[in-house]
Write a protein that holds these residues in place. Structure first.
Motif, PDB file in Angstrom:
ATOM      1  N   VAL A   1      -8.049  19.972  -1.440  1.00 32.75           N
ATOM      2  CA  VAL A   1      -8.879  21.048  -1.992  1.00 32.75           C
ATOM      3  C   VAL A   1     -10.205  21.134  -1.243  1.00 32.75           C
ATOM      4  CG1 VAL A   1      -9.896  22.009  -4.082  1.00 32.75           C
ATOM      5  CG2 VAL A   1      -7.782  20.717  -4.233  1.00 32.75           C
ATOM      6  N   THR A   2     -10.734  19.995  -0.807  1.00 32.50           N
ATOM      7  CA  THR A   2     -11.955  20.004  -0.004  1.00 32.50           C
ATOM      8  C   THR A   2     -11.748  20.805   1.282  1.00 32.50           C
ATOM      9  OG1 THR A   2     -12.596  17.830  -0.869  1.00 32.50           O
ATOM     10  CG2 THR A   2     -13.663  18.566   1.155  1.00 32.50           C
ATOM     11  N   ALA A   3     -10.621  20.574   1.940  1.00 31.32           N
ATOM     12  CA  ALA A   3     -10.295  21.357   3.144  1.00 31.32           C
ATOM     13  C   ALA A   3     -10.133  22.834   2.804  1.00 31.32           C
ATOM     14  CB  ALA A   3      -9.021  20.810   3.788  1.00 31.32           C
ATOM     15  N   GLY A   4      -9.500  23.116   1.670  1.00 25.65           N
ATOM     16  CA  GLY A   4      -9.351  24.505   1.239  1.00 25.65           C
ATOM     17  C   GLY A   4     -10.685  25.166   0.944  1.00 25.65           C
ATOM     18  N   ALA A   5     -11.626  24.392   0.413  1.00 26.92           N
ATOM     19  CA  ALA A   5     -12.953  24.930   0.132  1.00 26.92           C
ATOM     20  C   ALA A   5     -13.676  25.308   1.414  1.00 26.92           C
ATOM     21  CB  ALA A   5     -13.770  23.904  -0.656  1.00 26.92           C
TER      22      ALA A   5
ATOM     23  N   LEU B   1     -12.187  26.153   4.273  1.00 27.49           N
ATOM     24  CA  LEU B   1     -11.494  27.336   4.776  1.00 27.49           C
ATOM     25  C   LEU B   1     -11.927  28.590   4.023  1.00 27.49           C
ATOM     26  CD1 LEU B   1      -9.323  28.738   6.488  1.00 27.49           C
ATOM     27  CD2 LEU B   1      -7.632  28.032   4.768  1.00 27.49           C
ATOM     28  N   THR B   2     -12.051  28.482   2.707  1.00 24.05           N
ATOM     29  CA  THR B   2     -12.458  29.630   1.897  1.00 24.05           C
ATOM     30  C   THR B   2     -13.867  30.081   2.262  1.00 24.05           C
ATOM     31  OG1 THR B   2     -11.044  28.882   0.075  1.00 24.05           O
ATOM     32  CG2 THR B   2     -12.778  30.464  -0.456  1.00 24.05           C
ATOM     33  N   SER B   3     -14.749  29.132   2.556  1.00 28.37           N
ATOM     34  CA  SER B   3     -16.099  29.497   2.991  1.00 28.37           C
ATOM     35  C   SER B   3     -16.055  30.292   4.291  1.00 28.37           C
ATOM     36  CB  SER B   3     -16.954  28.245   3.178  1.00 28.37           C
ATOM     37  OG  SER B   3     -17.312  27.680   1.935  1.00 28.37           O
ATOM     38  N   LEU B   4     -15.200  29.881   5.213  1.00 28.28           N
ATOM     39  CA  LEU B   4     -15.074  30.597   6.477  1.00 28.28           C
ATOM     40  C   LEU B   4     -14.504  32.002   6.258  1.00 28.28           C
ATOM     41  CD1 LEU B   4     -13.732  27.718   8.765  1.00 28.28           C
ATOM     42  CD2 LEU B   4     -16.061  28.647   8.664  1.00 28.28           C
ATOM     43  N   LEU B   5     -13.520  32.112   5.363  1.00 25.24           N
ATOM     44  CA  LEU B   5     -12.958  33.428   5.053  1.00 25.24           C
ATOM     45  C   LEU B   5     -13.984  34.320   4.372  1.00 25.24           C
ATOM     46  CD1 LEU B   5      -9.401  32.378   3.778  1.00 25.24           C
ATOM     47  CD2 LEU B   5      -9.983  33.413   5.985  1.00 25.24           C
ATOM     48  N   THR B   6     -14.805  33.730   3.500  1.00 24.43           N
ATOM     49  CA  THR B   6     -15.865  34.497   2.846  1.00 24.43           C
ATOM     50  C   THR B   6     -16.883  34.986   3.862  1.00 24.43           C
ATOM     51  OG1 THR B   6     -15.616  33.189   0.808  1.00 24.43           O
ATOM     52  CG2 THR B   6     -17.660  34.430   1.077  1.00 24.43           C
ATOM     53  N   LEU B   7     -17.235  34.121   4.798  1.00 22.90           N
ATOM     54  CA  LEU B   7     -18.165  34.516   5.850  1.00 22.90           C
ATOM     55  C   LEU B   7     -17.583  35.654   6.680  1.00 22.90           C
ATOM     56  CD1 LEU B   7     -20.820  34.031   7.351  1.00 22.90           C
ATOM     57  CD2 LEU B   7     -19.634  32.297   8.725  1.00 22.90           C
ATOM     58  N   TYR B   8     -16.297  35.579   6.977  1.00 26.81           N
ATOM     59  CA  TYR B   8     -15.649  36.657   7.729  1.00 26.81           C
ATOM     60  C   TYR B   8     -15.680  37.969   6.937  1.00 26.81           C
ATOM     61  CZ  TYR B   8     -12.014  39.414   9.986  1.00 26.81           C
ATOM     62  OH  TYR B   8     -11.323  40.426  10.605  1.00 26.81           O
ATOM     63  N   ALA B   9     -15.406  37.893   5.627  1.00 23.53           N
ATOM     64  CA  ALA B   9     -15.434  39.097   4.789  1.00 23.53           C
ATOM     65  C   ALA B   9     -16.830  39.707   4.753  1.00 23.53           C
ATOM     66  CB  ALA B   9     -14.962  38.754   3.378  1.00 23.53           C
ATOM     67  N   MET B  10     -17.865  38.866   4.639  1.00 23.01           N
ATOM     68  CA  MET B  10     -19.230  39.372   4.622  1.00 23.01           C
ATOM     69  C   MET B  10     -19.614  39.969   5.978  1.00 23.01           C
ATOM     70  SD  MET B  10     -20.537  38.893   1.556  1.00 23.01           S
ATOM     71  CE  MET B  10     -18.941  39.549   1.057  1.00 23.01           C
ATOM     72  N   ALA B  11     -19.175  39.324   7.066  1.00 21.02           N
ATOM     73  CA  ALA B  11     -19.439  39.866   8.404  1.00 21.02           C
ATOM     74  C   ALA B  11     -18.741  41.210   8.583  1.00 21.02           C
ATOM     75  CB  ALA B  11     -18.977  38.874   9.465  1.00 21.02           C
ATOM     76  N   ARG B  12     -17.565  41.342   7.998  1.00 22.76           N
ATOM     77  CA  ARG B  12     -16.820  42.604   8.081  1.00 22.76           C
ATOM     78  C   ARG B  12     -17.573  43.737   7.378  1.00 22.76           C
ATOM     79  NH1 ARG B  12     -12.444  43.927   4.619  1.00 22.76           N
ATOM     80  NH2 ARG B  12     -11.133  45.618   5.432  1.00 22.76           N
ATOM     81  N   VAL B  13     -18.143  43.428   6.217  1.00 22.03           N
ATOM     82  CA  VAL B  13     -18.962  44.424   5.526  1.00 22.03           C
ATOM     83  C   VAL B  13     -20.172  44.791   6.380  1.00 22.03           C
ATOM     84  CG1 VAL B  13     -20.378  44.885   3.480  1.00 22.03           C
ATOM     85  CG2 VAL B  13     -18.226  43.646   3.241  1.00 22.03           C
ATOM     86  N   TRP B  14     -20.803  43.781   6.969  1.00 23.01           N
ATOM     87  CA  TRP B  14     -22.004  44.034   7.758  1.00 23.01           C
ATOM     88  C   TRP B  14     -21.711  44.927   8.962  1.00 23.01           C
ATOM     89  CZ3 TRP B  14     -27.047  43.255   6.948  1.00 23.01           C
ATOM     90  CH2 TRP B  14     -27.907  43.390   8.031  1.00 23.01           C
ATOM     91  N   THR B  15     -20.639  44.622   9.673  1.00 20.01           N
ATOM     92  CA  THR B  15     -20.344  45.399  10.884  1.00 20.01           C
ATOM     93  C   THR B  15     -19.926  46.826  10.539  1.00 20.01           C
ATOM     94  OG1 THR B  15     -18.072  44.530  10.869  1.00 20.01           O
ATOM     95  CG2 THR B  15     -19.686  43.391  12.241  1.00 20.01           C
ATOM     96  N   ARG B  16     -19.267  47.022   9.420  1.00 19.13           N
ATOM     97  CA  ARG B  16     -18.788  48.365   9.081  1.00 19.13           C
ATOM     98  C   ARG B  16     -19.864  49.198   8.388  1.00 19.13           C
ATOM     99  NH1 ARG B  16     -12.430  48.462   7.320  1.00 19.13           N
ATOM    100  NH2 ARG B  16     -11.623  47.284   9.087  1.00 19.13           N
ATOM    101  N   ALA B  17     -20.640  48.574   7.499  1.00 17.26           N
ATOM    102  CA  ALA B  17     -21.595  49.337   6.699  1.00 17.26           C
ATOM    103  C   ALA B  17     -22.974  49.420   7.341  1.00 17.26           C
ATOM    104  CB  ALA B  17     -21.708  48.733   5.304  1.00 17.26           C
ATOM    105  N   PHE B  18     -23.388  48.376   8.035  1.00 16.52           N
ATOM    106  CA  PHE B  18     -24.773  48.311   8.484  1.00 16.52           C
ATOM    107  C   PHE B  18     -24.939  48.535   9.980  1.00 16.52           C
ATOM    108  CE2 PHE B  18     -24.651  46.032   4.484  1.00 16.52           C
ATOM    109  CZ  PHE B  18     -25.770  46.550   3.823  1.00 16.52           C
ATOM    110  N   TRP B  19     -23.949  48.220  10.781  1.00 19.04           N
ATOM    111  CA  TRP B  19     -24.034  48.472  12.213  1.00 19.04           C
ATOM    112  C   TRP B  19     -23.453  49.843  12.541  1.00 19.04           C
ATOM    113  CZ3 TRP B  19     -22.450  43.260  14.979  1.00 19.04           C
ATOM    114  CH2 TRP B  19     -23.496  42.338  14.807  1.00 19.04           C
ATOM    115  N   GLY B  20     -23.542  50.206  13.789  1.00 20.75           N
ATOM    116  CA  GLY B  20     -22.959  51.462  14.236  1.00 20.75           C
ATOM    117  C   GLY B  20     -23.901  52.641  14.043  1.00 20.75           C
TER     118      GLY B  20
END
Length: 511
Positions: free
Chosen positions: A411-415, A417-436
């Motif tokens: 579960v520690t390893a899963g935690a 991984l989940t942090s990295l996926l969350t960071l990717y999701a937040m970066a995705r929002v940033w690049t689509r909504a705030f950049w460009g």
């Protein structure tokens, strides 16, 4: 001083009745809400200080002693969560006034929003402070009735459909809850949590396991843990931003609180709880993957909410002082940050006129303040140092490694991984909504509605309220040392339970 324990419940209930009676006076309704929630913040701060310094404060309602009467208990955990939740509800109320979520095309404020919002606050407070299962059930029903009104305002077909899903699932959970209470009472002769802590140990092992699993299912639905989460992503995104923010910030955490309280005080575990660790891992991963598949900003945040419930279940599954300390820190962090992100989503929608990430762009240039208000809680949710999410996740990861079991390591390893996926999701929002390139706001789909979107602007109260919560999340990181210390003391109380039992049943609080 024990009368202070009742004020977070009684004040909003009385204020709700007064606000309903004065429904023709919008400004008076708003003043009532602001004053009452401000008073609850002050009261919660005093309760936390007294509970930390002198032990739990207990009010036996009507003078009836426990376990016969109704006990309201403010210990370190309940007072801390009450304080954080009160700050969030206060900020969300200011935001909603700025957004005019209570007006909806009328010259005066709706008579329902402010009374129902105060009722919701009363239900949350009662859930934290009650000392017995039945009044915990009452608290959830107060929250259900008021939240149903709030989630179905502006009665579009989509909102009614989402509201029905939310209500049906909640009612099924309530039926299971009342059944569980009946079975517990039939087995032990009591529903007082302090009294149950001693009597549950005398039950046959099979009966204790069955009751414990029923409790997990009941509160697992409320907390939206996988696979009982399906209702949340369909229900929360349809409500206005302040309503969704208070739901996401508080209602699922009340379910987590109920799980923590019952599983430590009533149903004891002598080692790491493998079942809960497995549920935590699945909840983290499923929620994070669901978020990555979304184009709707609110649905993405809803799936991330589900995912991060897994972190709280992780600490409970570790089931030691370190694990519970991490849970408490994470709940405090998540209440604040998740509510903030939904408020920022409301600001984004007001600027762009849409929740679709594919139709946004250029907000960093068009609305730099909104970009800052999004970036800070987004980084915190992802666990980037030095924000509050990093502090809470670090405590949980240390607890998982310290547990030393294969399940905890997984579960520690899963935690991570989940942090990295969350960071990717937040970066995705940033690049689509705030950049460009800056995009022109999409036209308001309902220009007759007072809740306007696509204006390219935000009212000052909305920005200030969001900024207050962003500042609160930063303050959690700055005050990580004192907060971790009080969380550890609260976790120690949970693991041993004698302080709580003595305060409620004996009438005396001990350190």
């Amino acid at each position: 001083m024990t009368v202070l324990v009742a004020l977070p419940v009684l004040l909003p209930l009385a204020a709700a009745a007064l606000s309903l009676a004065l429904g023709r006076f919008a400004d008076v309704q708003r003043v009532i809400g602001i004053v009452v929630l401000g008073a609850i913040i002050a009261d919660a701060g005093v309760l936390l200080h007294l509970a930390d310094a002198h032990g739990p404060l207990v009010l036996q309602m009507g003078g009836w002693p426990a376990p016969i009467g109704i006990s309201l208990v403010a210990d370190r955990l309940s007072a801390l969560l009450l304080l954080v939740s009160s700050v969030v509800t206060f900020a969300v109320l200011i935001y909603s006034i700025g957004q005019r979520v209570a007006d909806y095309g009328r010259e005066r404020s709706s008579t329902t929003f402010h009374p129902m919002y105060l009722m919701l606050c009363a239900g949350v407070s009662l859930a934290y402070l009650t000392g017995d299962l039945f009044n915990l059930f009452v608290a959830f029903e107060i929250m259900l009735s008021s939240s149903y009104v709030l989630i179905t305002r502006r009665t579009t077909s989509q909102r009614i459909r989402a509201g029905m899903t939310y209500t049906i699932v909640s009612l099924v959970s309530s039926l299971l809850f009342i059944t569980m209470i009946a079975l517990v009472y039939a087995s032990t002769g009591t529903i007082n949590l302090a009294d149950l802590g001693a009597k549950a140990d005398a039950l046959p092992d099979g009966l204790t396991v069955a009751l414990g699993l029923l409790v997990v299912i009941v509160f697992g639905v409320k907390a939206a843990m996988v696979p009982l989460h399906f209702w949340l992503p369909d229900s929360y995104p349809t409500a206005p931003a302040p309503v969704t923010a208070v739901f996401a910030g508080l209602l699922t955490k009340v379910g987590i609180y109920a799980l923590i309280r019952t599983q430590t005080l009533v149903f004891h575990h002598h080692e790491s709880w493998k079942l809960m660790l497995g549920i935590a891992l699945i909840t983290m991963i499923v929620g994070a993957l669901g978020a990555l598949a979304q184009n709707d900003l609110n649905r993405m945040l809803s799936f991330l909410l589900v995912s991060h419930i897994g972190y709280m279940l992780f600490g409970l599954g570790v089931y030691d002082v370190a694990g519970l300390t991490g849970v408490i820190l994470y709940v405090v962090h998540h209440i604040t940050v998740q509510a903030t992100l939904f408020l920022v989503s409301g600001l984004i929608t007001r600027h762009t006129g849409t929740v679709a990430l594919s139709r946004m762009g250029g907000l960093a240039k068009a609305a730099p303040l909104v970009a800052v208000l999004f970036a800070l809680p987004a980084l915190s949710l992802a666990g980037v140092p030095p924000f509050s999410g990093f502090v809470a996740k670090l405590a949980l990861l240390e607890a998982g490694v310290g547990a030393g079991t294969t399940a905890a390591f997984a579960v520690t390893a899963g935690a991570v991984l989940t942090s990295l996926l969350t960071l990717y999701a937040m970066a995705r929002v940033w690049t689509r909504a705030f950049w460009g390139q800056v995009r022109a706001p999409e036209p308001d789909p309902d220009p007759t509605d007072e809740l306007v979107v696509g204006t390219g602007t935000s009212s000052p109260p909305m920005v200030v309220a969001t900024g207050v919560l962003v500042a609160s999340s930063v303050a959690i990181a700055v005050l990580a040392g004192p907060l971790a210390a009080i969380s550890e003391r609260a976790a120690t109380d949970l693991m041993h339970g004698e302080t709580y039992r003595t305060a409620v049943l004996g009438g005396v609080a001990h350190e």
